[in-house]
Design an enzyme around this catalytic site. Structure first.
Site, PDB file in Angstrom:
ATOM      1  N   LYS A  13      33.032  42.042  43.101  1.00  0.00           N
ATOM      2  CA  LYS A  13      34.508  42.503  43.621  1.00  0.00           C
ATOM      3  C   LYS A  13      34.326  43.862  44.681  1.00  0.00           C
ATOM      4  CE  LYS A  13      35.905  43.929  39.314  1.00  0.00           C
ATOM      5  NZ  LYS A  13      34.583  43.626  38.666  1.00  0.00           N
ATOM      6  N   ARG A 127      20.812  46.061  40.085  1.00  0.00           N
ATOM      7  CA  ARG A 127      21.957  46.887  41.158  1.00  0.00           C
ATOM      8  C   ARG A 127      21.371  48.267  41.513  1.00  0.00           C
ATOM      9  NH1 ARG A 127      28.242  46.941  40.394  1.00  0.00           N
ATOM     10  NH2 ARG A 127      27.709  47.974  38.540  1.00  0.00           N
ATOM     11  N   ARG A 171      30.812  45.607  28.250  1.00  0.00           N
ATOM     12  CA  ARG A 171      32.034  45.316  29.293  1.00  0.00           C
ATOM     13  C   ARG A 171      32.236  43.825  29.585  1.00  0.00           C
ATOM     14  NH1 ARG A 171      27.895  47.715  33.952  1.00  0.00           N
ATOM     15  NH2 ARG A 171      29.630  47.245  35.367  1.00  0.00           N
TER      16      ARG A 171
HETATM   17  P1  AP5 Z   1      29.462  44.221  42.775  1.00  0.00           P
HETATM   18  O1  AP5 Z   1      30.222  43.920  44.043  1.00  0.00           O
HETATM   19  O2  AP5 Z   1      29.177  45.810  42.752  1.00  0.00           O
HETATM   20  O3  AP5 Z   1      30.312  43.695  41.650  1.00  0.00           O
HETATM   21  P2  AP5 Z   1      31.758  44.233  40.874  1.00  0.00           P
HETATM   22  O4  AP5 Z   1      32.444  43.017  40.607  1.00  0.00           O
HETATM   23  O5  AP5 Z   1      32.459  45.384  41.733  1.00  0.00           O
HETATM   24  O6  AP5 Z   1      31.033  44.784  39.722  1.00  0.00           O
HETATM   25  P3  AP5 Z   1      31.196  46.271  39.013  1.00  0.00           P
HETATM   26  O7  AP5 Z   1      29.855  46.555  37.939  1.00  0.00           O
HETATM   27  O8  AP5 Z   1      31.555  47.195  39.993  1.00  0.00           O
HETATM   28  O9  AP5 Z   1      32.439  45.995  38.167  1.00  0.00           O
HETATM   29  P4  AP5 Z   1      33.041  46.538  36.900  1.00  0.00           P
HETATM   30  O10 AP5 Z   1      34.548  45.791  36.887  1.00  0.00           O
HETATM   31  O11 AP5 Z   1      32.129  46.422  35.657  1.00  0.00           O
HETATM   32  O12 AP5 Z   1      33.181  48.039  37.293  1.00  0.00           O
HETATM   33  P5  AP5 Z   1      34.238  49.096  37.821  1.00  0.00           P
HETATM   34  O13 AP5 Z   1      33.418  50.213  38.565  1.00  0.00           O
HETATM   35  O14 AP5 Z   1      35.452  48.529  38.072  1.00  0.00           O
HETATM   36  O15 AP5 Z   1      28.242  43.195  42.646  1.00  0.00           O
HETATM   37  C1  AP5 Z   1      27.358  43.572  41.660  1.00  0.00           C
HETATM   38  C2  AP5 Z   1      25.940  43.617  41.913  1.00  0.00           C
HETATM   39  O16 AP5 Z   1      25.494  42.193  42.261  1.00  0.00           O
HETATM   40  C3  AP5 Z   1      25.210  44.288  43.266  1.00  0.00           C
HETATM   41  O17 AP5 Z   1      24.057  44.586  43.228  1.00  0.00           O
HETATM   42  C4  AP5 Z   1      25.526  43.107  44.512  1.00  0.00           C
HETATM   43  O18 AP5 Z   1      24.607  43.642  45.364  1.00  0.00           O
HETATM   44  C5  AP5 Z   1      25.058  42.042  43.797  1.00  0.00           C
HETATM   45  N1  AP5 Z   1      26.035  41.019  44.284  1.00  0.00           N
HETATM   46  C6  AP5 Z   1      27.252  40.670  44.778  1.00  0.00           C
HETATM   47  N2  AP5 Z   1      27.767  39.641  45.139  1.00  0.00           N
HETATM   48  C7  AP5 Z   1      26.402  38.899  45.172  1.00  0.00           C
HETATM   49  C8  AP5 Z   1      26.132  37.448  45.351  1.00  0.00           C
HETATM   50  N3  AP5 Z   1      27.016  36.396  45.456  1.00  0.00           N
HETATM   51  N4  AP5 Z   1      24.805  36.981  44.977  1.00  0.00           N
HETATM   52  C9  AP5 Z   1      23.692  37.893  44.446  1.00  0.00           C
HETATM   53  N5  AP5 Z   1      24.251  39.216  43.970  1.00  0.00           N
HETATM   54  C10 AP5 Z   1      25.263  39.591  44.481  1.00  0.00           C
HETATM   55  O19 AP5 Z   1      34.558  49.863  36.482  1.00  0.00           O
HETATM   56  C11 AP5 Z   1      33.420  51.075  35.838  1.00  0.00           C
HETATM   57  C12 AP5 Z   1      34.162  51.450  34.363  1.00  0.00           C
HETATM   58  O20 AP5 Z   1      35.252  52.082  34.996  1.00  0.00           O
HETATM   59  C13 AP5 Z   1      34.717  50.289  33.519  1.00  0.00           C
HETATM   60  O21 AP5 Z   1      34.075  49.654  32.493  1.00  0.00           O
HETATM   61  C14 AP5 Z   1      36.034  51.202  32.840  1.00  0.00           C
HETATM   62  O22 AP5 Z   1      35.490  52.170  31.553  1.00  0.00           O
HETATM   63  C15 AP5 Z   1      36.449  52.310  33.991  1.00  0.00           C
HETATM   64  N6  AP5 Z   1      37.587  51.524  34.524  1.00  0.00           N
HETATM   65  C16 AP5 Z   1      37.477  50.908  36.035  1.00  0.00           C
HETATM   66  N7  AP5 Z   1      38.849  50.568  36.281  1.00  0.00           N
HETATM   67  C17 AP5 Z   1      39.561  50.689  35.210  1.00  0.00           C
HETATM   68  C18 AP5 Z   1      40.755  50.470  34.922  1.00  0.00           C
HETATM   69  N8  AP5 Z   1      41.671  49.629  35.712  1.00  0.00           N
HETATM   70  N9  AP5 Z   1      41.243  50.608  33.585  1.00  0.00           N
HETATM   71  C19 AP5 Z   1      40.647  51.425  32.668  1.00  0.00           C
HETATM   72  N10 AP5 Z   1      39.242  51.513  32.874  1.00  0.00           N
HETATM   73  C20 AP5 Z   1      38.711  51.353  34.225  1.00  0.00           C
END
Ligand code: AP5
Length: 214
Positions: A13, A127, A171
């Site tokens: 994402k 990552r 997660r």
């Molecule tokens: P990346 O692009 O970082 O993936 P992502 O989907 O953004 O992953 P996140 O871990 O950031 O998502 P998340 O939803 O768990 O975390 P968030 O920060 O929202 O890619 C991941 C890796 O893969 C990278 O190394 C990249 O280089 C690689 N990659 C990408 N595309 C690739 C491909 N095609 N092939 C190979 N490699 C690839 O949330 C974190 C925490 O915050 C949550 O757990 C929660 O506690 C809190 N939080 C956030 N939003 C909310 C909400 N709305 N409500 C309540 N709590 C929330």
């Protein structure tokens, strides 16, 4: 253009949102990034969120909804925005819909990035992110030229505290229970587009753009 990116942790994402931001010149709004910045800045919000994020649970709805309501009213969101990691459950999605109605706006497309759990674990355990500029690396698919150093700004690379196997499993569980039902929610609204998120980042981006234009 107003977009939502849905998908499990590690679906890409953040990666795709950054590319969309460049292409369409609209801000990426990542609740995860906003919360991590609050933790870094030692704010009250950060203190409240840290322990919850570290164990892979969702931060309370009222907190993130408040953050989003304020953010999407800012000047730079006038031409549109990309929501990355919000909404995360039905309650958040309903509040978002209510807010958009109040603002006389609507979401154009919800892009659902599909990827399996095995790939998620592989991506997240490998990552690392630059503490200064936020550029993301991966030890296999995008390794830095020098270990633990950002290729661009030479900042230090760090692993996120929630990118360990145990928290990733939690997660994923939270995603299945709370976030996956949003696919049905947006399908009913008629604006859900699903993209297979395995393959090269560029290939996925091209498919995402195609979905946005249909
Ligand atoms: P990346 O692009 O970082 O993936 P992502 O989907 O953004 O992953 P996140 O871990 O950031 O998502 P998340 O939803 O768990 O975390 P968030 O920060 O929202 O890619 C991941 C890796 O893969 C990278 O190394 C990249 O280089 C690689 N990659 C990408 N595309 C690739 C491909 N095609 N092939 C190979 N490699 C690839 O949330 C974190 C925490 O915050 C949550 O757990 C929660 O506690 C809190 N939080 C956030 N939003 C909310 C909400 N709305 N409500 C309540 N709590 C929330």
């Amino acid at each position: 253009m107003r977009l939502i990116l849905l998908g499990p942790p590690g679906a890409g994402k953040g990666t795709q949102a950054k590319m969309l931001k460049e292409k369409f010149q609209i801000p990426q709004i990542s609740t995860g990034d906003i919360l991590r910045q609050a933790v870094k800045d030692n704010t009250e919000l950060g203190a409240r969120a840290k322990t919850i994020m570290d164990v892979g649970q969702l931060v309370p709805d009222d907190v993130v909804i408040g953050v989003i309501k304020e953010r999407i009213r800012q000047e730079d969101c006038k031409a549109g925005f990309i929501l990355d990691g919000f909404p995360r459950n039905i309650a958040q999605a309903e509040k978002l819909s209510e807010t958009l109605v109040e603002m006389n706006l609507k979401i154009d497309k919800v892009i659902n990035l599909e990827v399996d759990a095995e790939e998620v674990v592989e991506r997240l355990t490998g990552r690392s992110t630059c503490v200064d500029c936020g550029t993301m690396f991966h030890q296999v698919s995008r390794p830095p030229k020098v270990s633990d150093v950002c290729d661009g700004c030479k900042g230090k690379l760090e692993q996120r505290p929630d990118d360990n196997r145990e928290t990733i499993q939690e997660r994923l569980k939270v995603y299945e229970e709370s976030t996956a039902p949003l696919k049905e929610f947006y399908k009913k609204q008629g604006n859900l587009k699903t993209v297979e998120a395995k393959g090269s980042v560029e290939e996925i981006f091209s498919n995402v753009c195609e979905m946005i234009n249909v």
